[in-house]
Design a protein around this motif. Structure first.
Motif, mmCIF file in Angstrom:
data_model
loop_
_atom_site.group_PDB
_atom_site.id
_atom_site.type_symbol
_atom_site.label_atom_id
_atom_site.label_comp_id
_atom_site.label_asym_id
_atom_site.label_seq_id
_atom_site.Cartn_x
_atom_site.Cartn_y
_atom_site.Cartn_z
ATOM 1 N N ASP A 79 0.830 -1.212 0.000
ATOM 2 C CA ASP A 79 0.000 0.000 0.000
ATOM 3 C C ASP A 79 0.861 1.258 0.000
ATOM 4 N N LYS A 80 1.939 1.252 0.795
ATOM 5 C CA LYS A 80 2.779 2.445 0.888
ATOM 6 C C LYS A 80 3.533 2.681 -0.409
ATOM 7 N N LEU A 81 4.038 1.626 -1.038
ATOM 8 C CA LEU A 81 4.724 1.780 -2.325
ATOM 9 C C LEU A 81 3.768 2.311 -3.389
ATOM 10 N N GLN A 82 2.553 1.776 -3.407
ATOM 11 C CA GLN A 82 1.572 2.231 -4.396
ATOM 12 C C GLN A 82 1.144 3.668 -4.119
ATOM 13 N N ARG A 83 1.006 4.007 -2.835
ATOM 14 C CA ARG A 83 0.615 5.369 -2.459
ATOM 15 C C ARG A 83 1.661 6.378 -2.901
ATOM 16 N N LYS A 84 2.928 5.977 -2.876
ATOM 17 C CA LYS A 84 4.024 6.854 -3.270
ATOM 18 C C LYS A 84 4.360 6.725 -4.751
ATOM 19 N N ASN A 85 3.539 5.957 -5.480
ATOM 20 C CA ASN A 85 3.772 5.728 -6.920
ATOM 21 C C ASN A 85 5.170 5.192 -7.188
ATOM 22 N N MET A 86 5.584 4.243 -6.384
ATOM 23 C CA MET A 86 6.899 3.638 -6.521
ATOM 24 C C MET A 86 6.763 2.199 -7.010
#
Length: 226
Positions: A79-86
């Protein structure tokens, strides 16, 4: 859904063009990453235990009340990677996320916090990335704690790797307050007016707790001078 299926489904969603064997390879890379972070946590806990035992031997007291640890869940990492567009890759997680592995140290007194932090910085072999002192500079809501991120060298069979570990050091009273504040903001509270009122009240108690911590520290020093 178990951990494996969650990772596999998340990887398939962002890599639909990849073949299944490639997706499986990425999944196992995430498992290796999880093992690396888990090993880094164990090394930090072992070093803290060494310091605590040494204090017990030399000064007949233990500065560490208890130690807790956690690793972000697969869902939190994704979720955090997707939220940061990484990119959804283990390497992306290693480079961009510094809070995958966390250790919380609960101490008895404020002075112990800085003593533990100083030992971790100077005597552990860990490499300091950054610190945030929320004791000297509390957050606006009253939160107090000492935060640091260290790179921990982990010696694997294929060579040394480093993993960042976020370490929070706080007194028993600070931890009690933070636990209640966490429940207020992350549990469901239907009445926002009540939540706002409790937030204001918590801020008052944060200041009271901070003053109590200082008085307990002073009393401890006086006792040791007798």
């Amino acid at each position: 859904m178990d951990e494996k299926e969650f990772y596999l489904d998340a990887i398939r969603d962002v890599m639909p063009e990849n073949k299944e064997d490639q997706i499986q390879a990425v999944f196992y890379s995430f498992l290796e990453l999880e093992y690396l972070y888990d090993s880094a946590i164990e090394l930090v806990k072992a070093q803290l235990n060494i310091f605590d035992n040494e204090f017990s031997m030399r000064f007949q007291r233990n500065p560490i009340h208890n130690v807790e640890s956690r690793i972000k869940t697969p869902q939190s990492i994704v979720d955090k990677l997707q939220r940061k567009n990484m990119p959804l890759t283990p390497e992306s997680a290693r480079v961009n996320l510094t809070d995958i592995a966390g250790v919380r140290v609960i101490s008895c007194y404020i002075d112990d916090i800085y003593a533990i932090a100083d030992l971790l910085i100077k005597k552990s072999g860990f490499r300091l990335r950054k610190t945030k002192d929320y004791i000297q500079n509390p957050k606006s809501n009253g939160y107090r704690s000492f935060h640091m991120i260290v790179d921990v060298p982990v010696h694997m069979s294929n060579g040394q790797q480093e993993a960042p570990v976020e370490i929070q050091i706080r007194t028993i009273a600070m931890d009690f307050w933070a636990s209640l504040e966490h429940q207020l903001h992350y549990k469901s509270i239907g009445d926002t007016k009540v939540a706002a009122s409790l937030t204001d009240e918590l801020k008052v108690y944060a200041d009271i707790i901070a003053e109590t911590d200082r008085k307990m520290q002073d009393m401890f020093k006086q006792i040791n001078q007798l």
